[in-house]
Write an enzyme that holds these catalytic residues in place. Structure first.
Site, PDB file in Angstrom:
ATOM      1  N   GLY A   1       0.817  -1.200   0.000  1.00  0.00           N
ATOM      2  CA  GLY A   1       0.000   0.000   0.000  1.00  0.00           C
ATOM      3  C   GLY A   1       0.854   1.253   0.000  1.00  0.00           C
ATOM      4  O   GLY A   1       2.013   1.239  -0.415  1.00  0.00           O
ATOM      5  N   CYS A   2       0.286   2.346   0.462  1.00  0.00           N
ATOM      6  CA  CYS A   2       1.004   3.619   0.527  1.00  0.00           C
ATOM      7  C   CYS A   2       2.332   3.439   1.256  1.00  0.00           C
ATOM      8  O   CYS A   2       2.369   2.921   2.372  1.00  0.00           O
ATOM      9  CB  CYS A   2       0.148   4.666   1.245  1.00  0.00           C
TER      10      CYS A   2
END
EC number: 1.8.4.11
Length: 215
Positions: A57-58
């Protein structure tokens, strides 16, 4: 033929090499030192250390989780797994590079094991979500492990099977994590490096399933 404009509206589809942005020859300038521990962000690293690329993810929250682990010597964020050389953040977010947001983890195998880092990886995010992570939607947020040798790859694949069994017990779907040999890694812009140390109240979308990987 699928146009670039169509890729932009399909956040769950990777571009082909022909659709990918051309990028550039020059690498992104990065700070010399890690904002938290002061160690060099770029190679050469001290002898005996090992490396792996994790995407979950981020990369802001992912990097913080990983630099906090005992035995991790240094971390840096960047892009890997796509086609565009030396991409910018905006280009990666367009979906037209094929890259995933990743964290380069340089660790001391005398102080932590690769298996322990895999446990952190699996438990810190939801690896069943495909081209997204929580509310962050796009191919750049896909779950990936890029390994530097055959032993790492075998361990990663074995851990995936073990974690899949635990996820199934909890009612989760199949793991979508990509496990592959390490591709070219491109450092992200300086402001992304150790972002949450510089911006303690910044966005962090990291969140696991609550399922644990057995020792």
């Amino acid at each position: 033929m699928v146009l670039r404009s169509e890729i932009l509206t399909k956040k769950s589809e990777l571009p082909t090499p022909d659709q990918a942005l051309p990028g550039r020859e020059s690498a992104m300038p990065v700070p010399e030192a890690h904002f938290v521990n002061g160690r060099p962000l770029t190679a050469p690293f001290p002898a005996g250390l090992q490396q792996v690329l994790f995407g979950m993810g981020c990369f802001w929250g992912a990097e913080r989780r990983l630099w906090q682990q005992p035995g991790v010597w240094v971390t840096a964020v960047g892009y890997a797994g796509g086609y565009t050389p030396n991409p910018t953040y905006d280009e990666v977010c367009s979906g037209l590079t094929g890259h995933s947001e990743v964290v380069l983890v340089v660790y001391n195998p005398q102080e932590t094991s690769f298996e322990q880092l895999l446990k952190v990886f699996w438990e810190a995010h939801d690896p069943t979500q495909g081209m997204r992570q929580g509310g962050d939607i796009g191919t750049q947020y896909r779950s990936v492990i890029y390994t530097f040798d055959a032993a790492q790859k075998a361990a990663a694949m074995a851990s995936r099977e073990n974690f899949q069994a635990e996820l199934a017990k909890a009612g989760y779907d199949r793991i979508t994590t990509e496990i592959a040999d390490v591709p070219p890694f491109y450092y992200a812009e300086a402001y992304h490096q150790q972002y949450l140390a510089k911006n303690p109240n910044g966005y962090c979308g990291l969140g696991g399933t609550g399922v644990c990987l057995p020792a």
